[in-house]
Write a protein that holds these residues in place. Structure first.
Motif, PDB file in Angstrom:
ATOM      1  N   PRO A 164       0.238  -1.057   0.165  1.00 36.80           N
ATOM      2  CA  PRO A 164       0.022   0.025   0.028  1.00 36.80           C
ATOM      3  C   PRO A 164       1.147   1.383  -0.007  1.00 36.80           C
ATOM      4  O   PRO A 164       0.456   1.854  -0.317  1.00 36.80           O
ATOM      5  CB  PRO A 164      -0.783   0.144   1.219  1.00 36.80           C
ATOM      6  N   SER A 165       2.143   1.236   0.793  1.00 36.81           N
ATOM      7  CA  SER A 165       3.367   2.223   0.293  1.00 36.81           C
ATOM      8  C   SER A 165       3.383   2.831  -0.578  1.00 36.81           C
ATOM      9  O   SER A 165       4.460   3.665  -0.762  1.00 36.81           O
ATOM     10  CB  SER A 165       4.159   2.292   2.118  1.00 36.81           C
ATOM     11  N   GLU A 166       3.772   2.029  -1.874  1.00 40.83           N
ATOM     12  CA  GLU A 166       4.488   1.859  -3.185  1.00 40.83           C
ATOM     13  C   GLU A 166       4.187   3.275  -3.630  1.00 40.83           C
ATOM     14  O   GLU A 166       3.199   3.840  -3.266  1.00 40.83           O
ATOM     15  CB  GLU A 166       4.358   0.799  -3.514  1.00 40.83           C
ATOM     16  N   GLY A 167       4.880   4.020  -4.226  1.00 38.68           N
ATOM     17  CA  GLY A 167       5.499   5.304  -4.794  1.00 38.68           C
ATOM     18  C   GLY A 167       4.573   6.810  -3.687  1.00 38.68           C
ATOM     19  O   GLY A 167       3.852   7.173  -4.448  1.00 38.68           O
ATOM     20  N   LEU A 168       4.199   5.938  -2.183  1.00 39.45           N
ATOM     21  CA  LEU A 168       3.603   7.644  -1.555  1.00 39.45           C
ATOM     22  C   LEU A 168       4.789   8.119  -0.675  1.00 39.45           C
ATOM     23  O   LEU A 168       5.480   7.375  -0.317  1.00 39.45           O
ATOM     24  CB  LEU A 168       2.917   7.434  -0.405  1.00 39.45           C
ATOM     25  N   ALA A 169       4.379   9.536  -0.475  1.00 35.82           N
ATOM     26  CA  ALA A 169       5.071  10.579   0.222  1.00 35.82           C
ATOM     27  C   ALA A 169       5.120  10.024   1.742  1.00 35.82           C
ATOM     28  O   ALA A 169       3.505   9.433   2.398  1.00 35.82           O
ATOM     29  CB  ALA A 169       4.597  11.702   0.323  1.00 35.82           C
ATOM     30  N   GLU A 194       4.640  -5.352   2.261  1.00 31.87           N
ATOM     31  CA  GLU A 194       5.293  -4.753   2.210  1.00 31.87           C
ATOM     32  C   GLU A 194       7.070  -5.137   2.488  1.00 31.87           C
ATOM     33  O   GLU A 194       7.766  -5.888   2.321  1.00 31.87           O
ATOM     34  CB  GLU A 194       5.031  -3.713   3.368  1.00 31.87           C
ATOM     35  N   GLN A 195       7.385  -3.471   1.579  1.00 33.94           N
ATOM     36  CA  GLN A 195       8.796  -3.708   1.418  1.00 33.94           C
ATOM     37  C   GLN A 195       9.653  -2.289   2.121  1.00 33.94           C
ATOM     38  O   GLN A 195      10.089  -2.463   2.680  1.00 33.94           O
ATOM     39  CB  GLN A 195       9.518  -3.256  -0.069  1.00 33.94           C
ATOM     40  N   ASN A 196       8.854  -1.401   2.772  1.00 31.85           N
ATOM     41  CA  ASN A 196       8.249  -0.236   3.785  1.00 31.85           C
ATOM     42  C   ASN A 196       8.222  -0.707   4.715  1.00 31.85           C
ATOM     43  O   ASN A 196       7.405  -1.011   5.739  1.00 31.85           O
ATOM     44  CB  ASN A 196       7.913   0.992   3.421  1.00 31.85           C
TER      45      ASN A 196
END
Ligand code: ATP
Ligand code: MG
Lengths: 235, 282
Positions: A164-169, A194-196
């Motif tokens: 879900p965090s892909e490409g987000l600030a 996730e990878q974050n």
């Protein structure tokens, strides 16, 4: 509901795309009310776990259980109807539907529950403001909110979130972390791919690491050394 | 000239009733249905036989219901198992079905051309400035507009219509939201087949019925769907009206090229806008 009963269990699952063997004996569990993270580099088969659950990738050996019922040869619409809400990687919104229609589509599983259009609009007020805009006319963060809201419209017992965090600030990721935490606290089990790491640490208590289609490490995130996880994800 | 334009409108709106089913089926199943002309022909023959007993309206009803059932069966028995197969396989299978239908028609109804009387209610002509025009042809325009309006209302105002629009964009992603795309496809193919069957009956009084009737209409319907943008109904509506005009005006201004004009138009659109008039929007 038994607090420790697994909601979702993969037991030695093999999965394929055509003849390509992607998952090799993958096992993990998500228990009721729990949040489990799946980590791993690009192309190791994380999304294939989701696709196997949905019947998009072919399920070979092994068993997949949801609430102790075996899922065999699933069709993609059965997951949502059974109570698995999925926010797909890349959001996969419909450009030909408005924000409101994208959300209403999420109710196609006909599962009654606490989540309604108004409930999702209260969770993400910006979606109410943009209700009539095409789903893909939103910013990246808003699109992710729409994808999550759409998954919630199925009133899922288990919410699957594929990167879900892909490409987000970072500031948007913070917002999502708070939302995921609140959802989980209210009893929705989470499978967070996730990878974050910073998002994972805030949202999940347990993790499994995937490499080349196999679970190579798993355990609790409490007090874990971040550098030991770092090597399992993209640089 | 007015007559030509009106005739173009008749053919265009009629063509839309055919092409809309083709576009809907393509949207949900990603299958180019070469048997669509056969569905139209079967509708005409079913209607023809039923009309002998129950009149034009009875024939229309039988064609609609019969083809709806056939369409549902087509989806369940043919399209569903072909899901995910390469386009060549689906093309060959639907083409084979078209040939089988033609044989079936020849076996039971023979090779003769049959005529089909328009209903008494719609016979006669209307007076236009300096000329007359058959009421029945205006009724065909009304039929096409009714189909377009009905589909637009269904697709934009109902829950099932929302599912159809979503599934036309991406059947798998729609299914992930809980839309039972198997049942939805059966419904949509049933509706598309019923429209083709009704179009067969509606066209019969002016085009007559024969085992060769499927081919021409199939080609024009394809051109409409391709020009309109695969799977797009709005685009198909515009394309059908344009093609209707081209067909009649071509006869007036470029008689040698009439047969080629639709193909030239299709090529022009594909070069200028490869995704068709409406792109991939539904
Ligand atoms: N539809 C498909 N057909 C064939 N192979 C595929 C398909 N989708 C993915 N693969 C392959 O399967 C492997 C696993 O892909 P998957 O999408 O599960 O990886 P991932 O861990 O989700 O990667 P990412 O972090 O980039 O999203 C990759 O080698 C990929 O090339
Ligand atoms: Mg992935």
């Amino acid at each position: 509901m038994n607090a420790h009963a697994p909601v979702l269990a993969f037991e030695g699952v093999d999965a394929f795309y055509g003849a390509a063997h992607i998952l090799h004996g993958v096992s993990f569990q998500v228990r009721a009310g729990e949040s489990v993270a799946i980590l791993g580099r690009n192309g190791v088969g994380k999304t294939t776990i989701v696709n196997t659950l949905l019947g998009i990738a072919r399920h070979g050996a092994g068993a997949i259980r949801f609430h102790d019922r075996a899922i065999e040869r699933p069709r993609p619409y059965q997951a949502a109807r059974a109570g698995i809400g999925v926010a797909l990687q890349g959001r996969k919104l419909f450009p030909n539907l408005s924000v409101r229609e994208n959300l209403m589509l999420g109710a196609a599983s006909n599962r009654a529950g606490a989540w309604t259009l108004d409930g999702v609009f209260d969770l993400f007020p910006v979606l109410r403001e943009r209700a009539e805009a095409p789903g893909t006319a939103l910013s990246g963060g808003q699109q992710q909110m729409l994808a999550i809201g759409r998954a919630l419209m199925a009133n899922p017992d288990l919410l699957v979130l594929d990167e879900p965090s892909e490409g987000l600030a970072p500031v948007i990721v913070d917002e999502l972390a708070a939302v995921f935490g609140a959802l989980n606290a209210k009893g929705t089990a989470l499978l967070l791919i996730e990878q974050n790491l910073s998002l994972v640490e805030r949202v999940s208590r347990r993790f499994a690491v995937l490499a080349k289609g196999r679970v190579v490490e798993e355990g609790s995130l409490d007090g874990i050394d971040r550098t030991s996880l770092q090597r399992h994800i993209a640089i | 000239m007015l007559i030509q334009i009106l005739n173009g409108l008749v053919y265009g709106t009629f063509l839309f009733a055919m092409a809309s089913g083709l576009a809907l089926m393509f949207g949900l199943r990603r299958i180019v249905n070469f048997a669509h002309g056969a569905l139209y022909m079967l509708g005409a023959y079913f209607g023809y036989t039923a009309a002998k007993l129950a009149g034009f309206w009875g024939g229309l009803l039988v064609a609609a219901l019969g083809l709806a059932v056939l369409g549902v069966a087509l989806d369940i028995l043919v399209f569903r198992p072909l899901r995910g197969r390469d386009p060549l396989t689906t093309l060959l299978v639907t083409f084979g079905l078209a040939l089988i239908s033609e044989d079936f028609i020849q076996t039971f109804w023979g090779n003769d051309t049959h005529s089909f009387a328009e209903p008494a209610l719609l016979s006669g002509v209307v007076q236009l400035p300096g000329t007359t025009f058959p009421i029945y042809r205006l009724a065909i325009v009304a039929f096409g507009i009714l189909v377009a309006g009905g589909l637009a209302f269904w697709l934009t105002r109902s829950k099932v219509g929302l599912y159809v629009r979503a599934a036309s964009h991406d059947p798998v992603i729609a299914a992930v939201q809980g839309v039972d795309t198997d049942r939805l496809s059966a419904l949509v193919v049933g509706v598309g087949a019923a429209l083709a069957g009704m179009a067969g009956v509606v066209a019969a009084p002016i085009l007559s019925i024969s085992p060769a009737m499927a081919a021409d209409i199939l080609v024009d319907s394809f051109i409409v769907v391709v020009i309109g943008g695969l799977g797009s109904l709005g685009g198909a509506f515009a394309a059908a009206l344009i093609l209707g005009q081209i067909n009649v005006l071509g006869v007036v201004f470029l008689p040698e090229l009439t047969a080629l004009l639709p193909f030239l138009l299709m090529m022009a659109v594909l070069i200028w806008r490869p995704t068709g008039l409406a792109g991939s929007r539904v």
